[in-house]
Design an enzyme around this catalytic site. Structure first.
Site, PDB file in Angstrom:
ATOM      1  N   CYS A 251     -26.384 -75.276 -28.136  1.00  0.00           N
ATOM      2  CA  CYS A 251     -26.822 -76.110 -29.231  1.00  0.00           C
ATOM      3  C   CYS A 251     -27.710 -77.228 -28.718  1.00  0.00           C
ATOM      4  O   CYS A 251     -28.019 -77.311 -27.538  1.00  0.00           O
ATOM      5  CB  CYS A 251     -25.610 -76.718 -29.945  1.00  0.00           C
TER       6      CYS A 251
ATOM      7  N   ASP B 253     -14.891 -72.725 -29.243  1.00  0.00           N
ATOM      8  CA  ASP B 253     -14.418 -73.142 -27.926  1.00  0.00           C
ATOM      9  C   ASP B 253     -14.572 -74.657 -27.741  1.00  0.00           C
ATOM     10  O   ASP B 253     -13.824 -75.285 -26.991  1.00  0.00           O
ATOM     11  CB  ASP B 253     -15.184 -72.416 -26.821  1.00  0.00           C
TER      12      ASP B 253
ATOM     13  N   ILE C 252     -38.843 -59.257 -15.368  1.00  0.00           N
ATOM     14  CA  ILE C 252     -40.240 -59.706 -15.384  1.00  0.00           C
ATOM     15  C   ILE C 252     -41.021 -58.927 -14.332  1.00  0.00           C
ATOM     16  O   ILE C 252     -40.568 -58.780 -13.194  1.00  0.00           O
ATOM     17  CB  ILE C 252     -40.339 -61.215 -15.087  1.00  0.00           C
TER      18      ILE C 252
END
EC number: 6.3.5.4
Length: 646
Positions: free
Chosen positions: A2, A106, A300
């Site tokens: 977040c 959590d 990549i």
């Protein structure tokens, strides 16, 4: 995963505060596109902000989370960024102890642990996190950053109040935040290495890894106490765990299995990043064994065979039965708007466009439906993987005194001369005082500094005065954590405290991953793995010149033979001078950001001297020197672009 932000402003809280908070949240949208939440308290003059990327408890766990207990006490408020592992066991223990939970998230365990243990609660937390808890009874804001700084968290204190955010851009969205750049920090970024806690912006600081801030309101002002709760503490030389090789190997294997298993847990699919190194390959192999089903692996591939590891990664993917997805990156992809976007999200300069490539990869991963990847960062730091570490081991350990191992290694890694390996030895008295020698990892950046200083304007030099950035870096290290340690432990510690958080986990990790709402989970940086690694003797970490020997042996059963035997190869994008297409692209950025108007406006460089240096670079065919010029140009472009982009 977040974004969090907030402000505590006794003197400036007003009817405009909610509108300002909305703008701060807007700046963190990429960190949390799945939802946002606010806690506004006009009585406390407090605003707490959260933007959510839902990984666990998809339909429960919106934040802020409020911690009022069943007896009516508490009133705690939490906003958290990151993951707490082993949370189900802790929830069970806390429930047994009489604590109730209102979400499946959590993150809620942090509130309950704080209520039970006070400030000692951090020792019970395992994972990658940065969070804030407001305690109204104590009039305190508790801010905590994980042990290695995997997740970012910044703060500013002034007469306008106390402000914080996962990214500086969220703080700068508030009109009371100063936007002045710090000349010392600009110089540090030109040489790549920052002092822990420093940012580009004056009076905006990073909470250091393994630290917490206790912010206590005192009338209209605040008292800020910084407390270290964890450090990468190596034992004194000769006091490492004296165990048979097989026991070291098995302990490493068991610790990694547990760490990877925790990081596979999510309510959304989890993928792996896969390069040609043993770290990401080991993680993929173990993840496939734990999950017992094909794992999605993202690789990549660069358009320069000298830097491309995709073929080795493919061999590992085939061995693990993984579903491999290769993103092929061209020269033109690494510059232009992509370069500028990487600067915007990283909020700092970078010496190599690997960060741009990783940002493009995170976009590719999320476009393919994944929100979480497990990554290999941290293995080199903990198990002695970098060539620079071996260089000091070979140079300063008596066991290698008569050996040519160091020179042989430099020849094999000649392509990295001018970047991560210095082409000549250089020292500094501050490092000689603090460490007893000048570590090889900082010597290339000291050589960059040598090249930068003559290009600076007189005005900028006057602002710097007699400031010595190398001494500032050396003296930022805790000498008590270095004294009496083995040379390998010293160089690993000094790198962990500087380059791991400031480079590897920043523009090589969280910031470019979260640019596209992707949560990266570095399994080697689980602190249980780390505390085990720190106690392994140096000659087991690096055996007969073979870096990460104990990891190789622990993962031997999942690695292809070619990878098991392969020497560490620095993972980076091809520098601009290596082909005409890249040179043409960086020329466009030079024209945009290093023109006369921009140079005059920022006042960092002497225009004539900088232009002469650029012309010399364009005509030269010296790989090491051109690599160093590439580094300087990347930094200079980003420094000039920064305040306009953010």
């Amino acid at each position: 995963m977040c974004g969090i932000a907030g402000l505590w402003s006794p003197t400036r809280y007003s009817e405009q505060t909610e509108a300002h908070a909305m703008k701060m949240a807007d700046a963190l949208y990429h960190r949390g596109p799945d939802g946002r939440g606010f806690h506004f308290d006009a009585d406390e003059k407090l605003a707490m902000i959260h933007t959510r990327l839902s990984i666990i408890g998809l339909n429960s766990g919106d934040q802020p989370i409020h911690g009022v207990e069943s007896d009516g006490t508490g009133g705690l408020v939490l906003t958290a960024n990151g993951e707490f592992y082993d949370y189900k066991r802790l929830r069970g223990l806390l429930r047994t102890g009489g604590f109730d939970f209102t979400t499946r998230s959590d993150s809620e365990i942090a509130l309950k642990l704080y209520r039970k243990h006070g400030l000692d609660f951090v020792k019970h937390l395992r994972g990658e996190f940065a969070f804030t808890i407001f305690d109204p009874e104590k009039q305190q804001l508790i801010m905590v950053r994980d042990r290695f700084g995997i997740r970012p968290l910044f703060y500013h204190k002034s007469g306008a109040g106390f402000f914080w955010g996962s990214e500086i851009k969220a703080m700068l969205a508030h009109p009371d935040l100063p936007r002045e750049m710090c000349p010392r920090a600009q110089l540090h970024q030109m040489m790549q290495v920052m002092v822990p806690g420093m940012t580009l912006w004056k009076d905006i600081h990073a909470i250091r890894p393994g630290h917490m801030l206790i912010v206590t309101r005192k009338g209209d002002d605040f008292e800020v106490e910084e407390k270290r709760y964890w450090d990468a503490e190596f034992p004194l030389d000769g006091e490492h765990d004296d165990l048979p090789d097989e026991e070291h190997i098995e302990r490493v294997r068991e610790a990694l299995v547990e760490s990877i298993a925790f990081r596979l847990e999510a309510d959304v699919p989890v993928a792996c990043y896969l390069s040609g190194g043993i770290d990401s390959c080991s993680i993929l192999g173990m993840a496939a064994a734990i999950q017992q089903s094909p794992v999605k692996a993202f690789t990549i591939s660069f358009d320069d065979d000298r830097y491309d590891e995709a073929s080795i990664a493919t061999e590992m993917a085939e061995k693990a039965g993984a579903d491999q997805d290769i993103l092929r990156i061209k020269a033109t992809d690494l510059y232009g708007k992509n370069f500028e976007d990487a600067v915007y999200y990283s909020e700092r300069t970078f010496y190599n466009t690997l960060g741009v490539a990783k940002m493009l990869m995170s976009k590719h991963v999320t476009e393919n439906g994944y929100k979480v990847v497990i990554t290999g960062e941290g293995s080199d730091e903990l198990f002695g993987g970098y060539a620079q570490f071996k260089a000091d081991y070979f140079l300063h350990d008596p066991a290698y005194a008569e050996s040519a191992a160091g020179e042989d290694m430099k020849k094999r890694n000649a392509i990295f001369s001018g970047s991560v390996l210095a082409e000549r030895q250089i020292s500094h008295p501050a490092f000689e005082e603090v460490m007893g020698f000048t570590p090889s990892w900082i010597q290339p950046w000291m050589l960059v500094l040598e090249r930068v200083k003559p290009l600076l304007s007189d005005e900028f030099k006057e602002k710097l005065g007699d400031y010595d950035p190398v001494a500032a870096i050396a003296y930022s290290l805790d000498k008590s954590m270095l004294d009496g340690r083995h040379v390998l432990d010293k160089v690993q510690y000094s790198w962990i405290k500087t380059m791991l958080e400031g480079q590897i986990l920043n523009w090589g990790g969280d910031r470019v991953d979260m640019a596209n709402s992707l949560e990266s989970r570095p399994a080697f940086l689980d602190h249980h793995v780390a505390e085990l690694a720190l106690r392994i003797p140096p000659h087991v970490r690096v055996r007969d010149g073979i870096e990460k020997w104990v990891v190789r042996e622990a993962m031997k059963h999942v690695l292809p033979e070619v990878l098991y035997k392969r020497e560490k190869f620095a993972f980076m994008a091809p520098p601009a001078h290596t082909d005409k297409a890249k040179a043409a692209e960086i020329d466009k950025l030079i024209g945009k950001w290093l023109n006369s108007e921009q140079i005059a406006r920022h006042g960092i460089f002497d225009e004539a001297k900088l232009n002469a240096s650029i012309e010399e670079y364009r005509k030269s065919d010296d790989h090491a020197q051109n690599t160093r010029k590439d580094i300087i140009l990347n930094h200079a472009i980003a420094l000039h672009a920064m305040d306009e982009l953010i």
